[in-house]
Design a protein around this motif. Structure first.
Motif, PDB file in Angstrom:
ATOM      1  N   HIS A  89     -28.708 -18.311  35.980  1.00 17.02           N
ATOM      2  CA  HIS A  89     -29.497 -17.948  34.798  1.00 17.02           C
ATOM      3  C   HIS A  89     -29.239 -18.974  33.707  1.00 17.02           C
ATOM      4  O   HIS A  89     -28.116 -19.453  33.553  1.00 17.02           O
ATOM      5  N   TRP A  90     -30.280 -19.304  32.926  1.00 22.65           N
ATOM      6  CA  TRP A  90     -30.179 -20.243  31.808  1.00 22.65           C
ATOM      7  C   TRP A  90     -30.472 -19.526  30.517  1.00 22.65           C
ATOM      8  O   TRP A  90     -31.305 -18.609  30.473  1.00 22.65           O
ATOM      9  N   PHE A  91     -29.777 -19.986  29.441  1.00 22.98           N
ATOM     10  CA  PHE A  91     -30.025 -19.384  28.135  1.00 22.98           C
ATOM     11  C   PHE A  91     -29.668 -20.383  27.042  1.00 22.98           C
ATOM     12  O   PHE A  91     -28.692 -21.123  27.167  1.00 22.98           O
ATOM     13  N   ASP A  92     -30.450 -20.386  25.959  1.00 19.55           N
ATOM     14  CA  ASP A  92     -30.144 -21.193  24.775  1.00 19.55           C
ATOM     15  C   ASP A  92     -29.091 -20.445  23.963  1.00 19.55           C
ATOM     16  O   ASP A  92     -29.410 -19.553  23.189  1.00 19.55           O
ATOM     17  N   ILE A  93     -27.831 -20.795  24.167  1.00 17.94           N
ATOM     18  CA  ILE A  93     -26.720 -20.061  23.560  1.00 17.94           C
ATOM     19  C   ILE A  93     -26.635 -20.299  22.060  1.00 17.94           C
ATOM     20  O   ILE A  93     -26.152 -19.452  21.316  1.00 17.94           O
ATOM     21  N   TYR A  94     -27.124 -21.447  21.589  1.00 16.33           N
ATOM     22  CA  TYR A  94     -27.260 -21.684  20.154  1.00 16.33           C
ATOM     23  C   TYR A  94     -28.552 -22.458  19.937  1.00 16.33           C
ATOM     24  O   TYR A  94     -28.718 -23.565  20.455  1.00 16.33           O
ATOM     25  N   LYS A  95     -29.457 -21.862  19.200  1.00 15.91           N
ATOM     26  CA  LYS A  95     -30.731 -22.478  18.854  1.00 15.91           C
ATOM     27  C   LYS A  95     -30.845 -22.382  17.337  1.00 15.91           C
ATOM     28  O   LYS A  95     -30.965 -21.291  16.790  1.00 15.91           O
ATOM     29  N   GLN A  96     -30.755 -23.509  16.674  1.00 18.05           N
ATOM     30  CA  GLN A  96     -30.628 -23.505  15.217  1.00 18.05           C
ATOM     31  C   GLN A  96     -31.769 -22.766  14.527  1.00 18.05           C
ATOM     32  O   GLN A  96     -31.537 -22.058  13.561  1.00 18.05           O
ATOM     33  N   SER A  97     -32.976 -22.884  15.041  1.00 21.79           N
ATOM     34  CA  SER A  97     -34.100 -22.175  14.412  1.00 21.79           C
ATOM     35  C   SER A  97     -33.924 -20.660  14.500  1.00 21.79           C
ATOM     36  O   SER A  97     -34.395 -19.924  13.643  1.00 21.79           O
ATOM     37  N   ARG A  98     -33.208 -20.169  15.499  1.00 23.91           N
ATOM     38  CA  ARG A  98     -32.969 -18.736  15.676  1.00 23.91           C
ATOM     39  C   ARG A  98     -31.635 -18.296  15.063  1.00 23.91           C
ATOM     40  O   ARG A  98     -31.535 -17.202  14.504  1.00 23.91           O
ATOM     41  N   ASP A  99     -30.616 -19.146  15.158  1.00 22.07           N
ATOM     42  CA  ASP A  99     -29.248 -18.738  14.839  1.00 22.07           C
ATOM     43  C   ASP A  99     -28.691 -19.286  13.534  1.00 22.07           C
ATOM     44  O   ASP A  99     -27.530 -19.036  13.226  1.00 22.07           O
ATOM     45  N   ARG A 100     -29.496 -20.009  12.759  1.00 26.44           N
ATOM     46  CA  ARG A 100     -28.974 -20.544  11.496  1.00 26.44           C
ATOM     47  C   ARG A 100     -28.385 -19.394  10.681  1.00 26.44           C
ATOM     48  O   ARG A 100     -28.838 -18.256  10.770  1.00 26.44           O
ATOM     49  N   GLU A 101     -27.392 -19.713   9.920  1.00 27.53           N
ATOM     50  CA  GLU A 101     -26.586 -18.699   9.234  1.00 27.53           C
ATOM     51  C   GLU A 101     -27.404 -17.697   8.425  1.00 27.53           C
ATOM     52  O   GLU A 101     -27.088 -16.523   8.375  1.00 27.53           O
ATOM     53  N   PHE A 102     -28.486 -18.127   7.801  1.00 24.62           N
ATOM     54  CA  PHE A 102     -29.212 -17.233   6.897  1.00 24.62           C
ATOM     55  C   PHE A 102     -30.390 -16.527   7.548  1.00 24.62           C
ATOM     56  O   PHE A 102     -31.135 -15.823   6.886  1.00 24.62           O
ATOM     57  N   ALA A 103     -30.568 -16.671   8.859  1.00 22.92           N
ATOM     58  CA  ALA A 103     -31.611 -15.933   9.570  1.00 22.92           C
ATOM     59  C   ALA A 103     -31.177 -14.474   9.692  1.00 22.92           C
ATOM     60  O   ALA A 103     -30.007 -14.121   9.494  1.00 22.92           O
ATOM     61  N   GLU A 104     -32.124 -13.601  10.042  1.00 22.13           N
ATOM     62  CA  GLU A 104     -31.809 -12.173  10.124  1.00 22.13           C
ATOM     63  C   GLU A 104     -30.597 -11.900  10.997  1.00 22.13           C
ATOM     64  O   GLU A 104     -29.709 -11.148  10.626  1.00 22.13           O
ATOM     65  N   PHE A 105     -30.548 -12.491  12.167  1.00 19.79           N
ATOM     66  CA  PHE A 105     -29.411 -12.310  13.061  1.00 19.79           C
ATOM     67  C   PHE A 105     -28.635 -13.612  13.219  1.00 19.79           C
ATOM     68  O   PHE A 105     -28.033 -13.881  14.246  1.00 19.79           O
ATOM     69  N   GLY A 106     -28.667 -14.457  12.197  1.00 21.25           N
ATOM     70  CA  GLY A 106     -27.979 -15.740  12.209  1.00 21.25           C
ATOM     71  C   GLY A 106     -26.471 -15.586  12.139  1.00 21.25           C
ATOM     72  O   GLY A 106     -25.949 -14.486  11.966  1.00 21.25           O
ATOM     73  N   CYS A 107     -25.788 -16.713  12.282  1.00 18.50           N
ATOM     74  CA  CYS A 107     -24.334 -16.633  12.344  1.00 18.50           C
ATOM     75  C   CYS A 107     -23.692 -17.987  12.097  1.00 18.50           C
ATOM     76  O   CYS A 107     -24.295 -19.021  12.330  1.00 18.50           O
ATOM     77  N   ARG A 108     -22.476 -17.957  11.608  1.00 21.35           N
ATOM     78  CA  ARG A 108     -21.621 -19.137  11.594  1.00 21.35           C
ATOM     79  C   ARG A 108     -20.628 -19.006  12.743  1.00 21.35           C
ATOM     80  O   ARG A 108     -20.104 -19.970  13.238  1.00 21.35           O
ATOM     81  N   ARG A 109     -20.365 -17.790  13.152  1.00 23.37           N
ATOM     82  CA  ARG A 109     -19.588 -17.480  14.362  1.00 23.37           C
ATOM     83  C   ARG A 109     -20.523 -16.638  15.229  1.00 23.37           C
ATOM     84  O   ARG A 109     -20.729 -15.455  14.968  1.00 23.37           O
ATOM     85  N   CYS A 110     -21.093 -17.267  16.234  1.00 22.45           N
ATOM     86  CA  CYS A 110     -22.086 -16.625  17.095  1.00 22.45           C
ATOM     87  C   CYS A 110     -21.389 -16.131  18.359  1.00 22.45           C
ATOM     88  O   CYS A 110     -20.873 -16.933  19.135  1.00 22.45           O
ATOM     89  N   GLU A 111     -21.374 -14.827  18.538  1.00 27.08           N
ATOM     90  CA  GLU A 111     -20.678 -14.229  19.676  1.00 27.08           C
ATOM     91  C   GLU A 111     -21.692 -13.606  20.623  1.00 27.08           C
ATOM     92  O   GLU A 111     -22.567 -12.859  20.196  1.00 27.08           O
ATOM     93  N   TRP A 112     -21.550 -13.926  21.918  1.00 26.17           N
ATOM     94  CA  TRP A 112     -22.468 -13.463  22.953  1.00 26.17           C
ATOM     95  C   TRP A 112     -21.702 -12.808  24.090  1.00 26.17           C
ATOM     96  O   TRP A 112     -20.719 -13.366  24.576  1.00 26.17           O
ATOM     97  N   LYS A 113     -22.173 -11.657  24.537  1.00 27.17           N
ATOM     98  CA  LYS A 113     -21.669 -11.044  25.765  1.00 27.17           C
ATOM     99  C   LYS A 113     -22.671 -11.362  26.860  1.00 27.17           C
ATOM    100  O   LYS A 113     -23.868 -11.100  26.710  1.00 27.17           O
ATOM    101  N   ILE A 114     -22.178 -11.962  27.940  1.00 23.75           N
ATOM    102  CA  ILE A 114     -23.028 -12.302  29.065  1.00 23.75           C
ATOM    103  C   ILE A 114     -23.053 -11.106  30.006  1.00 23.75           C
ATOM    104  O   ILE A 114     -22.034 -10.703  30.555  1.00 23.75           O
ATOM    105  N   ARG A 115     -24.260 -10.541  30.140  1.00 24.91           N
ATOM    106  CA  ARG A 115     -24.481  -9.369  30.990  1.00 24.91           C
ATOM    107  C   ARG A 115     -25.501  -9.731  32.056  1.00 24.91           C
ATOM    108  O   ARG A 115     -26.275 -10.678  31.889  1.00 24.91           O
ATOM    109  N   LYS A 116     -25.539  -8.972  33.134  1.00 23.51           N
ATOM    110  CA  LYS A 116     -26.448  -9.280  34.237  1.00 23.51           C
ATOM    111  C   LYS A 116     -27.908  -9.323  33.790  1.00 23.51           C
ATOM    112  O   LYS A 116     -28.669 -10.170  34.237  1.00 23.51           O
ATOM    113  N   ASP A 117     -28.309  -8.420  32.916  1.00 25.24           N
ATOM    114  CA  ASP A 117     -29.715  -8.353  32.520  1.00 25.24           C
ATOM    115  C   ASP A 117     -30.057  -9.262  31.341  1.00 25.24           C
ATOM    116  O   ASP A 117     -31.202  -9.294  30.907  1.00 25.24           O
ATOM    117  N   GLY A 118     -29.079  -9.998  30.813  1.00 26.48           N
ATOM    118  CA  GLY A 118     -29.326 -10.941  29.730  1.00 26.48           C
ATOM    119  C   GLY A 118     -28.187 -10.979  28.740  1.00 26.48           C
ATOM    120  O   GLY A 118     -27.362 -10.067  28.686  1.00 26.48           O
TER     121      GLY A 118
END
Length: 140
Positions: A89-118
């Motif tokens: 499976h492939w995923f964009d783990i950090y995409k600045q347009s989506r994850d920039r700090e001031f976006a709704e779900f943005g972050c400076r510390r971006c934490e992801w749980k990798i699960r089977k369904d995504g």
């Protein structure tokens, strides 16, 4: 673009001057958790256009992180391939347009749980991993 720099001569223990460039580009940390369940180890390979972070293995319930400075121009992208149980499976783990700090779900510390369904991102508002996104692609 005009950038000014302040140079100061001080004593050995003095505090460094605050930059006066007009913008700050703090480091961002991406944290990945193996939340596949069962006894499944996770193989993964993360990279960007300029940085290849290599092939790695994560134990059951393990974690791994990396840091970088996002582009001041807004184009930073890190993507990862994840392999378990003969699935890729492939995923964009950090995409600045989506994850920039001031976006709704943005972050400076971006934490992801990798699960089977995504992958599911830590929501800074609920403090839960409830921002779940689909995989970019998969193959068996």
């Amino acid at each position: 673009m005009c950038v000014s720099v302040t140079i100061s001569r001080g004593q050995k223990d003095s505090i460094p001057p605050t930059p006066t460039s007009g913008f700050d580009n703090p480091r961002t940390t991406v944290v990945i958790y193996n939340d596949l369940g069962g006894h499944l180890p996770l193989r993964y390979h993360c990279k960007s256009k300029n940085d290849d972070l290599g092939d790695r293995n994560m134990a059951v319930n393990g974690t791994w992180s990396f840091e970088f400075r996002p582009s001041v121009f807004g184009g930073t992208l890190f993507f990862c391939g994840f392999i378990w149980d003969k699935e890729l499976h492939w995923f964009d783990i950090y995409k600045q347009s989506r994850d920039r700090e001031f976006a709704e779900f943005g972050c400076r510390r971006c934490e992801w749980k990798i699960r089977k369904d995504g992958p599911c991102k830590l929501n800074k508002n609920s403090n839960m991993f409830d921002v779940c996104l689909p995989w970019n692609s998969q193959s068996l």
